[in-house]
Design a protein around this motif. Structure first.
Motif, mmCIF file in Angstrom:
data_model
loop_
_atom_site.group_PDB
_atom_site.id
_atom_site.type_symbol
_atom_site.label_atom_id
_atom_site.label_comp_id
_atom_site.label_asym_id
_atom_site.label_seq_id
_atom_site.Cartn_x
_atom_site.Cartn_y
_atom_site.Cartn_z
ATOM 1 N N ALA A 74 24.744 -11.820 -8.287
ATOM 2 C CA ALA A 74 25.153 -11.523 -9.652
ATOM 3 C C ALA A 74 24.963 -12.776 -10.497
ATOM 4 C CB ALA A 74 26.619 -11.078 -9.685
ATOM 5 N N GLU A 115 27.903 -10.814 -16.371
ATOM 6 C CA GLU A 115 28.653 -11.330 -15.241
ATOM 7 C C GLU A 115 29.890 -10.498 -14.907
ATOM 8 O OE1 GLU A 115 26.552 -13.015 -16.706
ATOM 9 O OE2 GLU A 115 25.869 -14.701 -15.526
ATOM 10 N N GLU A 118 29.901 -8.302 -11.756
ATOM 11 C CA GLU A 118 29.967 -8.846 -10.397
ATOM 12 C C GLU A 118 31.262 -8.469 -9.690
ATOM 13 O OE1 GLU A 118 31.764 -13.281 -10.455
ATOM 14 O OE2 GLU A 118 29.814 -13.107 -11.414
ATOM 15 N N ASP A 119 32.273 -7.990 -10.430
ATOM 16 C CA ASP A 119 33.570 -7.677 -9.831
ATOM 17 C C ASP A 119 33.623 -6.285 -9.208
ATOM 18 O OD1 ASP A 119 34.526 -10.156 -10.559
ATOM 19 O OD2 ASP A 119 35.461 -9.456 -12.411
ATOM 20 N N THR A 143 25.954 -16.060 -3.354
ATOM 21 C CA THR A 143 27.144 -16.191 -4.180
ATOM 22 C C THR A 143 27.614 -17.632 -4.132
ATOM 23 O OG1 THR A 143 29.511 -15.640 -4.303
ATOM 24 C CG2 THR A 143 28.405 -15.166 -2.212
ATOM 25 N N THR A 148 32.025 -13.395 -4.762
ATOM 26 C CA THR A 148 31.552 -12.319 -5.630
ATOM 27 C C THR A 148 31.702 -10.940 -4.978
ATOM 28 O OG1 THR A 148 29.916 -13.856 -6.529
ATOM 29 C CG2 THR A 148 29.611 -11.520 -7.015
ATOM 30 N N TYR A 150 30.641 -7.970 -5.784
ATOM 31 C CA TYR A 150 29.393 -7.213 -5.731
ATOM 32 C C TYR A 150 28.592 -7.576 -4.486
ATOM 33 C CZ TYR A 150 24.828 -5.382 -7.262
ATOM 34 O OH TYR A 150 23.628 -4.708 -7.345
#
Length: 308
Positions: A74, A115, A118-119, A143, A148, A150
């Motif tokens: 991400a 960004e 990415e969660d 990461t 991260t 994702y």
């Protein structure tokens, strides 16, 4: 996985004592500071040499068996993965599906910050399902801070499908753990601009991906000596490079190189084999197929058969 609300202890989030006065430095002092800090990327690569070698071996084995390599990330990490994947076809004439980059947010995230995506663990899982990852494939999760969601979701989904996984982060194992087949830690220390992992972390990630993808392509026979003999001749610059490779390795004239390149359907590797063995294009293709695309092996096999 580290709690998302308590990331301050991560190496990538800490403040760098060397840049405490960053906003008061002259331009020359800024350049010198960046130069000193960027030197840490070389040390990080050296310390990760064994895990990088493991990643090369694991990926080579998978691709030889018909698998694919996927980079997953991400933000900056995702963009670096997409960039490395995109460079493989023109450099090594590899099919676009052989090395692929997956980024949270899709293609739009390459030019516009996304960004926040990415969660989403489930988005990473869905990306793996969409690519129909199998036990033949390799998934390399990138990461910088190691947390991260994702990337974690994608790697866990890949593991559940039997794929081999590689975890690449810029924090030590005691801060973030992940059970992957290969665990690569690129420890460059805190960033000059605290938390801005597009700096040293991004640089060392790009270096590591360069090492992995190029080395894998070498092992797959895409290189002879240090020449990219599988270069895709798609523009004038690459045609000139192909011609220079042929001239340098054979001593032929530029006109001869141009003619041979055309007879080999713009394949430098096939052109070299035809020159060294006097085979026609069809015979050269057959011999390369028998040798899994390895030019050196093909030449040696022809020499042995000719001496019998």
């Amino acid at each position: 996985m580290t709690n998302l609300e308590t990331r301050g202890h991560l190496l990538t989030e800490q403040a760098n004592a060397s840049s405490e006065n960053l906003d008061r430095l002259t331009s020359l002092e800024l350049v010198d500071l960046f130069n000193r800090e960027d030197a840490r990327t070389l040390l990080a690569i050296a310390h990760a040499r064994e895990s990088l070698a493991q990643a090369i071996d694991l990926t080579t084995q998978a691709l030889k068996k018909g698998g694919r390599l996927f980079y997953v990330g991400a933000g900056t990490s995702g963009r670096l993965g997409v960039l490395d994947a995109a460079e493989c076809p023109p450099t090594f004439c590899s099919p676009p599906e052989l090395v692929q980059g997956i980024i949270a947010g899709g293609a739009g995230a390459l030019i516009r910050s996304s960004e926040e995506l990415e969660d989403r663990v489930t988005d990473g899982e869905k990306a793996i399902a969409h690519r129909q990852i199998t036990e033949l494939d390799i998934v390399l999760g990138i990461t910088a801070g190691g947390t991260t969601p994702y990337v974690h979701g994608a790697l866990q989904a890949a593991k559940s499908r039997g794929a081999k996984t590689i975890f690449m982060a810029c924090v030590p194992r005691e801060q973030v753990t992940f059970d992957a087949d290969v665990d690569i830690r690129l420890l460059v220390g805190p960033e000059i601009l605290a938390g801005s992992t597009r700096l040293k972390a991004g640089t060392v990630t790009k270096m590591a991906l360069n090492i992995i993808s190029t080395s894998v392509m070498v092992r797959l026979g895409k290189v002879y000596g240090n020449r990219m003999v599988d270069v895709a001749v798609t523009n004038n610059k690459l045609r000139d490079r192909a011609m220079r490779i042929l001239i340098d390795l054979t001593g032929m004239t530029r006109q001869q190189a141009a003619e041979l390149l055309e007879r080999s359907n713009k394949s430098v590797k096939l052109a070299l084999l035809m020159y060294w063995t006097d085979l026609d294009a069809e015979g050269g293709i057959q011999l390369l197929d028998e040798c899994q695309g390895q030019l050196r092996d093909a030449v040696l096999k022809h020499q042995k058969s000719s001496s019998l």
